[in-house]
Structures are given as C-alpha cells and as structure tokens.
Scaffold this motif. Structure first.
Motif, PDB file in Angstrom:
ATOM      1  N   LEU A 145       0.830  -1.207   0.000  1.00 21.00           N
ATOM      2  CA  LEU A 145       0.000   0.000   0.000  1.00 21.00           C
ATOM      3  C   LEU A 145       0.865   1.257   0.000  1.00 21.00           C
ATOM      4  O   LEU A 145       0.552   2.237  -0.676  1.00 21.00           O
ATOM      5  N   GLY A 146       1.962   1.214   0.750  1.00 24.99           N
ATOM      6  CA  GLY A 146       2.864   2.357   0.795  1.00 24.99           C
ATOM      7  C   GLY A 146       3.497   2.624  -0.558  1.00 24.99           C
ATOM      8  O   GLY A 146       3.603   3.781  -0.990  1.00 24.99           O
ATOM      9  N   MET A 147       3.906   1.567  -1.256  1.00 24.89           N
ATOM     10  CA  MET A 147       4.529   1.745  -2.568  1.00 24.89           C
ATOM     11  C   MET A 147       3.515   2.233  -3.599  1.00 24.89           C
ATOM     12  O   MET A 147       3.844   3.032  -4.479  1.00 24.89           O
ATOM     13  N   GLU A 148       2.278   1.755  -3.478  1.00 22.62           N
ATOM     14  CA  GLU A 148       1.235   2.237  -4.393  1.00 22.62           C
ATOM     15  C   GLU A 148       0.920   3.704  -4.122  1.00 22.62           C
ATOM     16  O   GLU A 148       0.756   4.499  -5.053  1.00 22.62           O
ATOM     17  N   GLU A 149       0.848   4.052  -2.838  1.00 23.78           N
ATOM     18  CA  GLU A 149       0.526   5.430  -2.451  1.00 23.78           C
ATOM     19  C   GLU A 149       1.561   6.411  -2.985  1.00 23.78           C
ATOM     20  O   GLU A 149       1.224   7.505  -3.446  1.00 23.78           O
ATOM     21  N   GLN A 150       2.832   6.022  -2.935  1.00 28.91           N
ATOM     22  CA  GLN A 150       3.894   6.913  -3.382  1.00 28.91           C
ATOM     23  C   GLN A 150       4.330   6.636  -4.823  1.00 28.91           C
ATOM     24  O   GLN A 150       5.308   7.205  -5.303  1.00 28.91           O
ATOM     25  N   GLU A 151       3.584   5.756  -5.485  1.00 28.83           N
ATOM     26  CA  GLU A 151       3.798   5.471  -6.913  1.00 28.83           C
ATOM     27  C   GLU A 151       5.259   5.138  -7.204  1.00 28.83           C
ATOM     28  O   GLU A 151       5.903   5.770  -8.056  1.00 28.83           O
ATOM     29  N   ILE A 152       5.777   4.151  -6.484  1.00 28.00           N
ATOM     30  CA  ILE A 152       7.151   3.706  -6.692  1.00 28.00           C
ATOM     31  C   ILE A 152       7.239   2.972  -8.028  1.00 28.00           C
ATOM     32  O   ILE A 152       6.633   1.919  -8.213  1.00 28.00           O
ATOM     33  N   ASP A 153       7.966   3.537  -8.971  1.00 28.28           N
ATOM     34  CA  ASP A 153       8.029   3.016 -10.336  1.00 28.28           C
ATOM     35  C   ASP A 153       9.473   2.646 -10.680  1.00 28.28           C
ATOM     36  O   ASP A 153      10.347   3.503 -10.756  1.00 28.28           O
ATOM     37  N   ASP A 154       9.705   1.359 -10.900  1.00 29.16           N
ATOM     38  CA  ASP A 154      11.064   0.906 -11.207  1.00 29.16           C
ATOM     39  C   ASP A 154      11.533   1.336 -12.590  1.00 29.16           C
ATOM     40  O   ASP A 154      12.724   1.568 -12.801  1.00 29.16           O
ATOM     41  N   THR A 155      10.615   1.432 -13.531  1.00 25.62           N
ATOM     42  CA  THR A 155      11.037   1.718 -14.907  1.00 25.62           C
ATOM     43  C   THR A 155      11.728   3.071 -15.020  1.00 25.62           C
ATOM     44  O   THR A 155      12.719   3.216 -15.737  1.00 25.62           O
ATOM     45  N   GLU A 156      11.237   4.048 -14.291  1.00 27.99           N
ATOM     46  CA  GLU A 156      11.855   5.376 -14.350  1.00 27.99           C
ATOM     47  C   GLU A 156      13.248   5.343 -13.733  1.00 27.99           C
ATOM     48  O   GLU A 156      14.181   5.988 -14.221  1.00 27.99           O
ATOM     49  N   LYS A 157      13.405   4.569 -12.659  1.00 30.19           N
ATOM     50  CA  LYS A 157      14.719   4.450 -12.027  1.00 30.19           C
ATOM     51  C   LYS A 157      15.709   3.735 -12.960  1.00 30.19           C
ATOM     52  O   LYS A 157      16.871   4.131 -13.057  1.00 30.19           O
ATOM     53  N   ILE A 158      15.228   2.700 -13.639  1.00 30.48           N
ATOM     54  CA  ILE A 158      16.091   1.984 -14.586  1.00 30.48           C
ATOM     55  C   ILE A 158      16.533   2.924 -15.698  1.00 30.48           C
ATOM     56  O   ILE A 158      17.702   2.935 -16.095  1.00 30.48           O
ATOM     57  N   ARG A 159      15.607   3.717 -16.197  1.00 29.87           N
ATOM     58  CA  ARG A 159      15.911   4.658 -17.279  1.00 29.87           C
ATOM     59  C   ARG A 159      16.998   5.651 -16.845  1.00 29.87           C
ATOM     60  O   ARG A 159      17.956   5.923 -17.581  1.00 29.87           O
ATOM     61  N   LYS A 160      16.860   6.180 -15.634  1.00 26.22           N
ATOM     62  CA  LYS A 160      17.837   7.157 -15.143  1.00 26.22           C
ATOM     63  C   LYS A 160      19.209   6.528 -14.941  1.00 26.22           C
ATOM     64  O   LYS A 160      20.236   7.141 -15.243  1.00 26.22           O
ATOM     65  N   ILE A 161      19.226   5.302 -14.429  1.00 28.65           N
ATOM     66  CA  ILE A 161      20.504   4.605 -14.233  1.00 28.65           C
ATOM     67  C   ILE A 161      21.197   4.384 -15.572  1.00 28.65           C
ATOM     68  O   ILE A 161      22.406   4.605 -15.715  1.00 28.65           O
ATOM     69  N   CYS A 162      20.421   3.946 -16.551  1.00 30.32           N
ATOM     70  CA  CYS A 162      20.992   3.712 -17.889  1.00 30.32           C
ATOM     71  C   CYS A 162      21.570   4.992 -18.472  1.00 30.32           C
ATOM     72  O   CYS A 162      22.672   5.001 -19.034  1.00 30.32           O
ATOM     73  N   GLU A 163      20.837   6.091 -18.320  1.00 30.09           N
ATOM     74  CA  GLU A 163      21.282   7.356 -18.901  1.00 30.09           C
ATOM     75  C   GLU A 163      22.532   7.895 -18.198  1.00 30.09           C
ATOM     76  O   GLU A 163      23.471   8.362 -18.846  1.00 30.09           O
ATOM     77  N   LYS A 164      22.539   7.819 -16.859  1.00 32.53           N
ATOM     78  CA  LYS A 164      23.627   8.426 -16.101  1.00 32.53           C
ATOM     79  C   LYS A 164      24.868   7.542 -16.018  1.00 32.53           C
ATOM     80  O   LYS A 164      26.000   8.029 -16.086  1.00 32.53           O
ATOM     81  N   LYS A 165      24.658   6.236 -15.877  1.00 36.71           N
ATOM     82  CA  LYS A 165      25.788   5.361 -15.627  1.00 36.71           C
ATOM     83  C   LYS A 165      26.331   4.719 -16.898  1.00 36.71           C
ATOM     84  O   LYS A 165      27.540   4.495 -17.015  1.00 36.71           O
ATOM     85  N   PHE A 166      25.455   4.435 -17.857  1.00 39.17           N
ATOM     86  CA  PHE A 166      25.887   3.652 -19.017  1.00 39.17           C
ATOM     87  C   PHE A 166      25.820   4.410 -20.345  1.00 39.17           C
ATOM     88  O   PHE A 166      26.368   3.963 -21.338  1.00 39.17           O
TER      89      PHE A 166
END
Length: 204
Positions: A145-166
């Motif tokens: 419920l906490g993750m849904e409430e705060q809309e924790i989205d892995d895809t956006e984090k993956i995108r940022k990691i790819c852009e910044k690190k790789f």
C-alpha cells in the motif's frame, strides 16, 4: 506466584549486573540496585519485593530504553523489540515496553514505510525495498500500500541509471549490454522492466 530465588549474579560491565531468578528469569540491573536489594545467590524474593524491583527498575528501564531508541530514529515494532532483547530484556518485558510506547502512538509502521520510501524510494528497486521492510517486521500489505501510495516506479529508475551510468545503451556491444542487465538485476530490478527500457533506447 512461585517462589523466586536468585540463582546467579554475574557482573557484565561496571554499570550492569545480570541477575538470574529460578535459573530462567533474567534481569539486567545496575550494581547499586543489586546491592541495595541484597541480590545474592540463594536470596528469596517475596511477591512484593519481586513486583517492586520489576516495576520500578526492570520494566521502567525497558520503557526508558525504548524511548531512547525512538528518540534516535523511527523503528518498527519488530525492530524495537529485537533491540530490547539484544539489550538483555526478556521477551515479556520487551513486549510490555513496546506496548507502552505504542500506546502513545510513538510507533507507526505505516509512517515508517512512508518515511523509508521518501528516503529510498527514488534510488532502490521495489524488490529491495520490499525485502528490506519485510525483514524489519512490516507486514506485506502495508508495504504494498505504501509503494502504491507513493507510486514507486522501477522503470523510471532503470531509465535514469541507464542514462547516467551507461550512456548510449543502444550502441553497446552485446557483452557490455549484458553487463548492464546483470548490474540492474543485482539491484533487484526485474528482467522484463530492464528489457523494456533497453528497447526504448533502441527505438530512439
């Protein structure tokens, strides 16, 4: 009450003495308390003596320790009890201390999840967050419920990691791209989510 007899007294530190009653009940007391009550092996405690020592020293000490721990940072109920047990308090006393601070609403697992997600929700995968909070005694529904409430989205984090690190993922050699996958998988991201983001880069 069954007669309570001191069966062992052991010095732990200069400020702590371990007193064992009937070879099972353990109290961690200041040496001054043990001396004042003449707690020595063979000493039999009356019901009144037992209750007074327990209420005014043992339980009060557990409550104070619980408040001290919460004063440093927020804890889950499970975490707080585990820390009290490690301090030498018996399970029943730890439970009473947790119930005491909980009665003043000092403990709130939902608030704990919200605060944790505010701190780590943008940098850790859902899976790592879930496993960490589960290990701290939070029930699965509260975590979800906490993750849904705060809309924790892995895809956006993956995108940022790819852009910044790789950088330029789409033009990477296959072996290097595989390393990207392995890096993200080790951090708890799902293979399907990683593949979808990599496809996005390929389509640019």
């Amino acid at each position: 009450m069954i007669s309570m007899i001191v069966t062992q007294v052991e010095k732990i530190t200069r400020a702590k003495v371990r007193v064992v009653l009937n070879e099972e009940t353990v109290w961690i007391l200041p040496p001054s308390v043990a001396d004042a009550w003449q707690l020595r092996p063979g000493r039999e405690l009356s019901r009144e003596e037992y209750d007074e020592i327990y209420d005014t020293v043992v339980l009060r000490g557990a409550k104070k320790k619980a408040l001290d721990l919460l004063g440093r940072r927020d804890h889950t109920r499970h975490e707080l009890k585990e820390k009290l047990l490690r301090q030498g308090f018996d399970p029943e006393t730890a439970d009473q201390a947790v119930a005491y601070v909980d009665s003043y609403h000092y403990l709130d697992d939902e608030r704990y999840v919200r605060n944790y997600l505010l701190t780590y929700g943008g940098s850790k995968s859902r899976q790592i967050i879930y496993q960490t909070l589960l290990a701290r005694g939070i029930d699965p529904q509260t975590i979800e419920l906490g993750m849904e409430e705060q809309e924790i989205d892995d895809t956006e984090k993956i995108r940022k990691i790819c852009e910044k690190k790789f950088g330029d993922v789409c033009h990477m050699a296959p072996e290097k791209r595989q390393k990207v996958f392995q890096y993200l998988l080790r951090r708890g991201y799902k293979y399907g989510d990683i593949a979808n983001i990599v496809k996005e880069f390929d389509s640019i």
